[in-house]
Scaffold this motif. Structure first.
Motif, PDB file in Angstrom:
ATOM      1  N   THR A 440       0.848  -1.196   0.000  1.00 55.48           N
ATOM      2  CA  THR A 440       0.000   0.000   0.000  1.00 55.48           C
ATOM      3  C   THR A 440       0.878   1.238   0.000  1.00 55.48           C
ATOM      4  OG1 THR A 440      -1.795  -1.121   1.171  1.00 55.48           O
ATOM      5  CG2 THR A 440      -1.771   1.279   1.250  1.00 55.48           C
ATOM      6  N   GLY A 441       0.646   2.095  -0.977  1.00 56.54           N
ATOM      7  CA  GLY A 441       1.380   3.353  -1.046  1.00 56.54           C
ATOM      8  C   GLY A 441       0.533   4.501  -0.530  1.00 56.54           C
ATOM      9  N   ILE A 442       1.088   5.297   0.378  1.00 59.55           N
ATOM     10  CA  ILE A 442       0.350   6.404   0.992  1.00 59.55           C
ATOM     11  C   ILE A 442       0.741   7.722   0.331  1.00 59.55           C
ATOM     12  CG2 ILE A 442       0.057   5.229   3.193  1.00 59.55           C
ATOM     13  CD1 ILE A 442       2.391   6.872   4.282  1.00 59.55           C
ATOM     14  N   THR A 443      -0.204   8.664   0.344  1.00 54.60           N
ATOM     15  CA  THR A 443       0.021  10.002  -0.198  1.00 54.60           C
ATOM     16  C   THR A 443       0.090  11.019   0.931  1.00 54.60           C
ATOM     17  OG1 THR A 443      -2.360  10.361  -0.433  1.00 54.60           O
ATOM     18  CG2 THR A 443      -1.211   9.374  -2.311  1.00 54.60           C
ATOM     19  N   GLU A 444       0.364  12.269   0.570  1.00 55.19           N
ATOM     20  CA  GLU A 444       0.470  13.325   1.582  1.00 55.19           C
ATOM     21  C   GLU A 444      -0.836  13.494   2.346  1.00 55.19           C
ATOM     22  OE1 GLU A 444       2.741  15.791   3.709  1.00 55.19           O
ATOM     23  OE2 GLU A 444       3.505  14.963   1.833  1.00 55.19           O
ATOM     24  N   GLY A 445      -1.975  13.326   1.668  1.00 55.07           N
ATOM     25  CA  GLY A 445      -3.257  13.500   2.335  1.00 55.07           C
ATOM     26  C   GLY A 445      -3.526  12.470   3.418  1.00 55.07           C
TER      27      GLY A 445
END
Length: 728
Positions: A440-445
């Motif tokens: 799972t790749g997370i973003t800034e949000g």
């Protein structure tokens, strides 16, 4: 041999077609798995270094997981069952002691007529052996029935709404016979010791019903005390050298009981038994290096030690109970209260056995109820630990994901952030090699409202937020759950630590990358797998990494369940499944709650033993005290006073056992929460299960009075002339 080969595509993960070769080992369904290691080595040797080719022992892994789960459940049920076994053993000893007292005159008359001691022992042993054999046989069949009931309930709990695998009741003759043999041997050991004591009674003293001094008691007490003290000293020394937490509890407890046996002084007994209770409660703080973070078994041993010492301690306060009788006397229940206290205080050994039995049962039920309450109270904390400040999440078909703007346009949605999901990554750690796992790749949000809780992180990370921010920026860092790559079926075998290296391999093209563990998630209820930065996930796992999961936050005043249902209904063509974090946690905890309910029902058998034991003891007590009851009735004591005295006696014993069991069970469960790793690294608030404790107090108390009502009524109806005559 090679059975078959087939190819297929998985559209949900957007992976290219893969070839699959199924290998069946020689042997049966279960026996064939034993050769999996050898077959794997040969297969790897033949395949060499070919990229994209993997060898997986799927069947052996499944069997190993099933074995670990079975061993875990066996250990749990066995550990809890020991309390019921101990309670049954105390009841057995009590009954045979009462039987020997009742038949004392009869058996000693045989000695006066020329019977030898070994003949008396054989006579009593044959009678006791007959009872023991019949009880063992009946208990074996009843145990099979109880096991079948538990299996059916457990299948419902673990399989949910009809899914999962079928659990089959496996009745093995060896297990049933070993259980029956254990019960029979315990019974025969009790019978032997009791018959030995009877054979050593003084004939004159027994016939005249006088106290009799048994020869050799001083030497036997000396041997028992020295042996107990020596074992305790050895166990204590072993606990310090080997850092064994169980030995650290058992050793001082044995030495304390050795002092009690050798000294035989009330003050010393009070001090020694109080020391054992206090030591068991304080040993975790006094010897932190030795105790560490022990398993539940350590607390089972602690429970047995504190119950035994607390019962010995309570039995020393006869003046307190006499004062209580006087208080009741001042309230108009004088004679009944004094009669109810006289017999238990005069027969301390029997009273101690009965009190210990009752305390063990209540202790176990309180202990389990407290643990169940701890699990149930995890809900709000679990939600805050996993939701990163959002309200629910949605999963969409990776081949047809929902546009982010479309999610945000739904009424009631305040914010939504995408998570990049990749399914083609395979991982290698120092504990597991080449295992598939979601990435799972997370973003800034994702970091906007908070982050999931980490149990461990790199020292340079000041807090959990810093760890997730570092993973977002650095493509060489990863956050993994505590159960990363675990096979399931029992306690976690090994947990990665921050700083460990994890190797990710793209199963499509064979590319490899070493990642450093920046943190370890305490909980993994969402199947996010390995968490990396979204940019790295897109670059390394492309094109199989897509934005197929969203975390959603609702507007103030909106119902997350309603918004989730609306969103799911709107995007049916995209295969959207929406679920609130609260619902996910509730589902995860529901099995725990049901399982502990099952355990409490299982322990209800122990409570049944305690209540039935009290009733049986009262029946035997009525028969043993027929002459005393006859004398009271002949002196003009009303029948209601006799009946009330037996009820007071049962209440006296039951209340002591219930209060002791509740207090000690609460203390031990608190220590389990504070000192054990049974709940992971989470520091959950301890909550006393007031509702369960109320039931635990009232149900056994009322049941004890009901069980005593029949023998008490029978005692009140004894006619003086019948009770006082010599022959029946």
């Amino acid at each position: 041999k090679m059975d078959t080969a087939r190819t297929g595509a998985n559209p949900l993960t957007s992976q290219p077609p893969t070839g699959l070769v199924l290998v069946s080992n020689a042997g049966g369904v279960l026996e064939g798995a034993d050769a999996s290691n050898s077959v794997e080595e040969q297969a790897r040797a033949r395949l060499g270094d070919r990229k994209g080719v993997e060898v997986s022992k799927a069947k052996q892994g499944l069997l190993d997981a099933a074995r670990r789960q079975g061993e875990s459940l066996t250990q749990l049920f066995g550990g809890i069952g020991y309390f019921s076994v101990a309670a049954g053993f105390l009841l057995l000893v009590n009954l045979f002691v009462m039987l020997s007292e009742e038949r004392k005159t009869e058996l000693v008359m045989l000695r006066a007529l020329g019977f030898k001691r070994n003949q008396i022992m054989r006579t009593f042993s044959v009678e006791g052996g007959t009872y023991a054999f019949a009880a063992a046989l009946l208990g074996g069949f009843v145990g099979i029935g109880v096991g079948a009931g538990i299996q059916r309930i457990a299948m419902t709990i673990f399989n949910g709404e009809g899914d999962g695998v079928a659990q089959v009741l496996d009745v093995r003759a060896s297990s049933v016979l070993s259980g029956m043999a254990a019960g029979f041997l315990i019974s025969m050991m009790t019978v032997f010791v009791t018959s030995l004591l009877i054979s050593r009674l003084s004939i004159i003293a027994a016939i005249r019903d006088l106290p009799s001094s048994r020869g050799g008691r001083g030497s036997a007490r000396l041997v028992a005390g020295v042996s107990c003290g020596s074992l305790g000293a050895l166990a204590t020394a072993a606990s310090l050298t080997a850092k064994n937490p169980i030995a650290a509890i058992v050793g001082p407890a044995l030495m304390g009981f050795a002092v009690i046996v050798l000294a035989r002084r009330k003050v010393i007994t009070i001090v020694a038994s109080a020391f054992v209770v206090l030591w068991s409660a304080a040993v975790f703080n006094l010897l932190p290096d030795v105790m560490g973070r022990p398993s539940i078994n350590t607390f089972v041993v602690e429970g047995l030690a504190v119950v035994a010492s607390a019962v010995v301690l309570v039995m020393q306060f006869d003046r307190v109970w006499s004062g209580l009788a006087n208080i009741l006397a001042d309230r108009g229940r004088g004679l009944s209260a004094r009669l109810s206290m006289a017999y238990p205080l005069a027969r301390r050994f029997r009273t101690g056995l009965l009190l210990g039995m009752f305390t063990l049962v209540i202790f176990t039920m309180t202990f389990l109820s407290a643990i169940s309450e701890i699990f149930a109270s995890q809900g709000p904390q679990l939600i805050s630990e996993i939701n990163a400040g959002f309200d629910f999440m949605i999963d969409a078909n990776p081949t047809n994901p929902v546009p982010l703007d479309a999610v945000r346009s739904i009424s009631g949605v305040a914010d939504a952030v995408p998570l990049v999901r990749g399914f083609s990554g395979r991982y290698t750690t120092r504990y597991r090699s080449d295992r598939p796992n979601v990435t799972t790749g997370i973003t800034e949000g994702f970091l906007r409202y908070g982050v999931p809780r980490l149990s461990k992180r790199l020292p340079e990370m000041v807090d959990d937020q810093a760890a997730f921010s570092a993973v977002l920026r650095d493509p060489h860092l990863v956050i993994v759950p505590a159960t990363f790559l675990q096979g399931g079926g029992g306690p976690t075998a090994a947990v990665l630590a921050p700083g460990d290296t994890v190797t990710i391999t793209n199963a499509t093209n064979g590319d490899r990358r070493d990642l450093v563990v920046a943190g370890v998630l305490d909980r993994e209820l969402l199947q996010n797998g390995a968490i990396v930065g979204a940019d790295f996930a897109r670059q390394f796992l492309a094109p199989q990494a897509v934005e197929s999961r969203y975390y959603v936050k609702v507007t103030a005043g909106s119902d997350p369940e309603q918004v989730a249902a609306t969103l799911q209904g709107t995007f049916v063509p995209n295969g959207v499944h929406a679920e609130t974090f609260a619902h996910r946690v509730d589902v995860a905890l529901s099995q725990n709650r049901a399982f502990f309910t099952l355990l409490r029902g299982y322990l209800g058998l122990g409570l049944l033993i305690g209540v039935a034991g009290l009733g049986v003891v009262m029946v035997r007590a009525v028969r043993e005290r027929r002459r005393q009851i006859g004398m009271l009735r002949a002196m003009g004591i009303p029948a209601r006073v006799v009946r009330r005295s037996f009820l007071f006696e049962a209440a006296f014993l039951a209340i002591q056992g219930i209060v002791l069991g509740i207090c000690l069970g609460t203390l031990t469960s608190y220590q389990l929460l504070a000192q054990s790793d049974a709940f992971g690294d989470s520091r959950l608030p301890y909550q006393i299960p007031l509702g369960a404790i109320t039931v635990i107090f009232l149900a056994p108390f009322v049941a004890s009075l009901l069980a005593t009502a029949v023998p008490a009524t029978k005692a009140s109806r004894i006619k003086p002339a019948v009770a006082l005559r010599i022959a029946e």
